[in-house]
Design a protein around this motif. Structure first.
Motif, PDB file in Angstrom:
ATOM      1  N   GLU A  36       0.832  -1.212   0.000  1.00  0.00           N
ATOM      2  CA  GLU A  36       0.000   0.000   0.000  1.00  0.00           C
ATOM      3  C   GLU A  36       0.862   1.257   0.000  1.00  0.00           C
ATOM      4  N   ALA A  37       1.965   1.235   0.762  1.00  0.00           N
ATOM      5  CA  ALA A  37       2.870   2.383   0.786  1.00  0.00           C
ATOM      6  C   ALA A  37       3.500   2.593  -0.588  1.00  0.00           C
ATOM      7  N   ASP A  38       3.853   1.495  -1.266  1.00  0.00           N
ATOM      8  CA  ASP A  38       4.405   1.610  -2.621  1.00  0.00           C
ATOM      9  C   ASP A  38       3.401   2.259  -3.564  1.00  0.00           C
ATOM     10  N   GLU A  39       2.143   1.873  -3.429  1.00  0.00           N
ATOM     11  CA  GLU A  39       1.093   2.416  -4.289  1.00  0.00           C
ATOM     12  C   GLU A  39       0.869   3.903  -4.026  1.00  0.00           C
ATOM     13  N   ILE A  40       0.874   4.295  -2.763  1.00  0.00           N
ATOM     14  CA  ILE A  40       0.647   5.705  -2.413  1.00  0.00           C
ATOM     15  C   ILE A  40       1.806   6.571  -2.875  1.00  0.00           C
ATOM     16  N   THR A  41       3.041   6.086  -2.667  1.00  0.00           N
ATOM     17  CA  THR A  41       4.214   6.893  -3.043  1.00  0.00           C
ATOM     18  C   THR A  41       4.466   6.896  -4.542  1.00  0.00           C
ATOM     19  N   GLY A  42       3.981   5.873  -5.235  1.00  0.00           N
ATOM     20  CA  GLY A  42       4.204   5.799  -6.670  1.00  0.00           C
ATOM     21  C   GLY A  42       5.539   5.172  -7.018  1.00  0.00           C
ATOM     22  N   ALA A  43       6.203   4.580  -6.031  1.00  0.00           N
ATOM     23  CA  ALA A  43       7.496   3.925  -6.271  1.00  0.00           C
ATOM     24  C   ALA A  43       7.749   2.925  -5.154  1.00  0.00           C
ATOM     25  N   ALA A  44       8.512   1.891  -5.478  1.00  0.00           N
ATOM     26  CA  ALA A  44       8.863   0.892  -4.463  1.00  0.00           C
ATOM     27  C   ALA A  44       9.929   1.462  -3.525  1.00  0.00           C
ATOM     28  N   ARG A  45      10.167   0.777  -2.455  1.00  0.00           N
ATOM     29  CA  ARG A  45      11.188   1.204  -1.493  1.00  0.00           C
ATOM     30  C   ARG A  45      12.550   1.248  -2.196  1.00  0.00           C
ATOM     31  N   TYR A  46      13.295   2.312  -1.977  1.00  0.00           N
ATOM     32  CA  TYR A  46      14.636   2.555  -2.537  1.00  0.00           C
ATOM     33  C   TYR A  46      14.638   2.765  -4.055  1.00  0.00           C
TER      34      TYR A  46
END
Length: 144
Positions: A36-46
């Protein structure tokens, strides 16, 4: 002549299975929160991306009491966006079925102190009497 070849410690087996289920559910929920965080930010971690809408700022721990016991979730923190999750409601500490079970006990005539003791035994987490009382007031208002 019936000799047992295999002996099973039932209590140890149940606690081991509970622990495995709890760990599996905890890992799944944490993965869902990260997705969900990836979807909200528009990018995966790092991930470096020009289309990024927000940035990750670590995470905070949130204990969640469910039927399987107490779980520790890692809820992502974001810069530039509010993290709203469909997996866990904001400020939620107990699964709804746990709260419903406690309320059902109260409506069946169990005292709030006994409910507190039972919740400690079953889920490893106490529900303060005031919290239970506040929830019951809301339910009684809905019934009225």
């Amino acid at each position: 002549m019936s000799q047992q070849i295999l002996q099973v410690d039932q209590a140890m087996l149940e606690t081991t299975l509970d622990r495995m289920v709890r760990r599996s559910v905890e890992e799944t929920l944490n993965a869902m929160l990260d997705a969900e965080a990836d979807e909200i930010t528009g990018a995966a971690r790092y991930e470096r991306s020009g289309d990024r809408k927000a940035y990750r700022a670590g995470h905070y721990k949130r204990d969640l009491t469910v039927k399987a016991g107490k779980m520790s979730l890692k809820v992502p923190k974001l810069k530039g966006a509010l993290f709203e999750s469909a997996v866990i409601e904001r400020y939620r500490r107990r699964e709804e079925s746990v709260e419903e079970a406690l309320i059902d006990m109260y409506l069946a005539g169990v005292s709030t102190r006994q409910i507190d003791d039972v919740s400690q035994l079953l889920w490893g987490d106490r529900m303060p009497s005031q919290t239970l009382s506040d929830k019951l007031k809301r339910i009684y208002a809905d019934i009225d």
